[in-house]
Motif scaffolding. Structure first.
Motif, mmCIF file in Angstrom:
data_model
loop_
_atom_site.group_PDB
_atom_site.id
_atom_site.type_symbol
_atom_site.label_atom_id
_atom_site.label_comp_id
_atom_site.label_asym_id
_atom_site.label_seq_id
_atom_site.Cartn_x
_atom_site.Cartn_y
_atom_site.Cartn_z
ATOM 1 N N ASP A 77 1.336 -1.689 0.278
ATOM 2 C CA ASP A 77 -0.199 -0.165 -0.342
ATOM 3 C C ASP A 77 1.025 1.929 0.255
ATOM 4 O O ASP A 77 0.055 2.120 -0.413
ATOM 5 N N ASN A 78 2.244 1.197 0.533
ATOM 6 C CA ASN A 78 2.847 2.265 0.592
ATOM 7 C C ASN A 78 4.284 2.530 -0.511
ATOM 8 O O ASN A 78 5.387 3.193 0.046
ATOM 9 N N ALA A 79 3.938 1.402 -1.822
ATOM 10 C CA ALA A 79 5.273 1.286 -2.377
ATOM 11 C C ALA A 79 5.465 2.188 -3.396
ATOM 12 O O ALA A 79 4.556 2.580 -2.921
ATOM 13 N N PRO A 80 7.055 3.050 -2.847
ATOM 14 C CA PRO A 80 7.848 1.267 -3.372
ATOM 15 C C PRO A 80 8.955 1.371 -2.911
ATOM 16 O O PRO A 80 9.513 0.434 -2.292
ATOM 17 N N GLU A 81 9.101 2.924 -1.417
ATOM 18 C CA GLU A 81 9.756 2.629 -0.431
ATOM 19 C C GLU A 81 9.454 3.005 0.480
ATOM 20 O O GLU A 81 9.959 4.649 0.970
ATOM 21 N N PRO A 82 8.357 2.101 1.126
ATOM 22 C CA PRO A 82 7.581 2.903 2.725
ATOM 23 C C PRO A 82 8.655 2.805 3.711
ATOM 24 O O PRO A 82 9.537 2.083 4.340
ATOM 25 N N ASP A 83 8.572 3.986 4.622
ATOM 26 C CA ASP A 83 8.819 4.318 5.487
ATOM 27 C C ASP A 83 8.933 3.356 6.552
ATOM 28 O O ASP A 83 7.699 2.979 6.712
ATOM 29 N N ARG A 108 11.516 -2.551 0.483
ATOM 30 C CA ARG A 108 12.158 -3.002 -0.586
ATOM 31 C C ARG A 108 12.028 -4.658 -0.892
ATOM 32 O O ARG A 108 12.730 -5.662 -0.018
ATOM 33 N N ALA A 109 10.444 -4.666 -1.341
ATOM 34 C CA ALA A 109 10.936 -5.739 -1.421
ATOM 35 C C ALA A 109 12.514 -7.004 -2.017
ATOM 36 O O ALA A 109 12.636 -6.136 -3.045
ATOM 37 N N THR A 110 12.830 -7.877 -2.292
ATOM 38 C CA THR A 110 13.540 -8.289 -2.652
ATOM 39 C C THR A 110 14.179 -10.164 -3.011
ATOM 40 O O THR A 110 12.881 -10.650 -2.422
ATOM 41 N N SER A 111 14.786 -10.430 -3.851
ATOM 42 C CA SER A 111 14.121 -11.630 -3.946
ATOM 43 C C SER A 111 15.396 -12.370 -3.591
ATOM 44 O O SER A 111 16.514 -12.463 -3.376
ATOM 45 N N PRO A 112 15.397 -13.506 -3.569
ATOM 46 C CA PRO A 112 15.961 -14.297 -2.774
ATOM 47 C C PRO A 112 17.664 -14.474 -3.425
ATOM 48 O O PRO A 112 18.909 -14.887 -2.880
ATOM 49 N N ILE A 136 15.643 -3.578 4.475
ATOM 50 C CA ILE A 136 15.580 -2.830 5.220
ATOM 51 C C ILE A 136 16.554 -2.123 4.571
ATOM 52 O O ILE A 136 17.486 -2.204 4.986
ATOM 53 N N HIS A 137 16.637 -0.762 4.433
ATOM 54 C CA HIS A 137 18.202 -0.083 4.048
ATOM 55 C C HIS A 137 18.070 0.930 5.319
ATOM 56 O O HIS A 137 16.893 2.188 5.439
ATOM 57 N N PRO A 138 18.914 1.489 5.932
ATOM 58 C CA PRO A 138 18.734 2.152 7.652
ATOM 59 C C PRO A 138 18.848 3.492 6.129
ATOM 60 O O PRO A 138 20.811 3.710 5.709
ATOM 61 N N THR A 139 18.769 4.451 7.114
ATOM 62 C CA THR A 139 18.381 5.947 7.050
ATOM 63 C C THR A 139 19.012 6.604 8.351
ATOM 64 O O THR A 139 19.700 7.544 7.826
ATOM 65 N N ARG A 140 18.979 5.570 9.440
ATOM 66 C CA ARG A 140 19.011 6.408 10.491
ATOM 67 C C ARG A 140 19.218 4.898 11.491
ATOM 68 O O ARG A 140 18.588 3.979 11.296
ATOM 69 N N VAL A 141 20.501 4.968 12.317
ATOM 70 C CA VAL A 141 20.965 4.308 13.177
ATOM 71 C C VAL A 141 21.142 4.465 14.511
ATOM 72 O O VAL A 141 22.258 4.769 14.056
ATOM 73 N N THR A 142 20.869 3.910 14.928
ATOM 74 C CA THR A 142 20.903 4.528 16.967
ATOM 75 C C THR A 142 20.945 3.169 17.107
ATOM 76 O O THR A 142 20.804 3.069 17.473
#
Length: 149
Positions: A77-83, A108-112, A136-142
């Motif tokens: 529902d929130n594609a292509p890259e939801p938060d 984002r969905a990914t293939s095996p 899950i592509h990190p934009t912030r890591v704490t």
């Protein structure tokens, strides 16, 4: 004053732990040391936080979700890259210490086939072979660590 109440007061006043920030590299080490975390996102119905299995692959968190489940629905529902957020933590009740890592990013969905070897992939605890892979592509890591006094 009873002994238990006095002990509780003294512990609160004198033996409180200290919070320390954790650097990004150590955060990823801690993420990799566990196989279960919590994925979180907001919907029109409110916040959703669910436990999922994960693996750390190439600086991203990879989880597997049921294609018919609420997380897959949120992602579609929130594609292509939801938060979303992802959290992993560990704690010790006895020493009142522990750590927590919070990742904010996009999914984002990914293939095996795009992932590392089969042994590096997350394995869901529930039975079934119908799970989708999500990166899950990190934009912030704490991270924070509570160390005992």
């Amino acid at each position: 004053m009873s002994g238990h109440i006095w002990e509780a007061i003294m512990k609160e006043l004198w033996f409180r732990g200290e919070l320390k920030e954790i650097g990004r590299d150590e955060c990823f080490e801690l993420l990799g040391s566990r196989s279960v975390g919590r994925i979180g996102y907001c919907t029109s119905g409110g916040a959703v936080i669910l436990p999922v299995n994960h693996a750390v692959i190439g600086g991203e968190i990879v989880v597997r979700v049921s294609p018919g489940g609420q997380t897959a629905r949120y992602l579609r529902d929130n594609a292509p890259e939801p938060d979303l957020t992802y959290e992993v933590d560990d704690f010790d009740d006895y020493t009142e210490s522990g750590w927590s890592v919070l990742v904010t990013g996009t999914a984002r969905a990914t293939s095996p086939e795009s992932l590392a070897s089969l042994t590096d992939r997350p394995v869901p605890w529930p039975a079934g072979d119908y799970w989708d892979y999500v990166r899950i592509h990190p934009t912030r890591v704490t991270g924070r660590r509570l160390v005992p006094a």
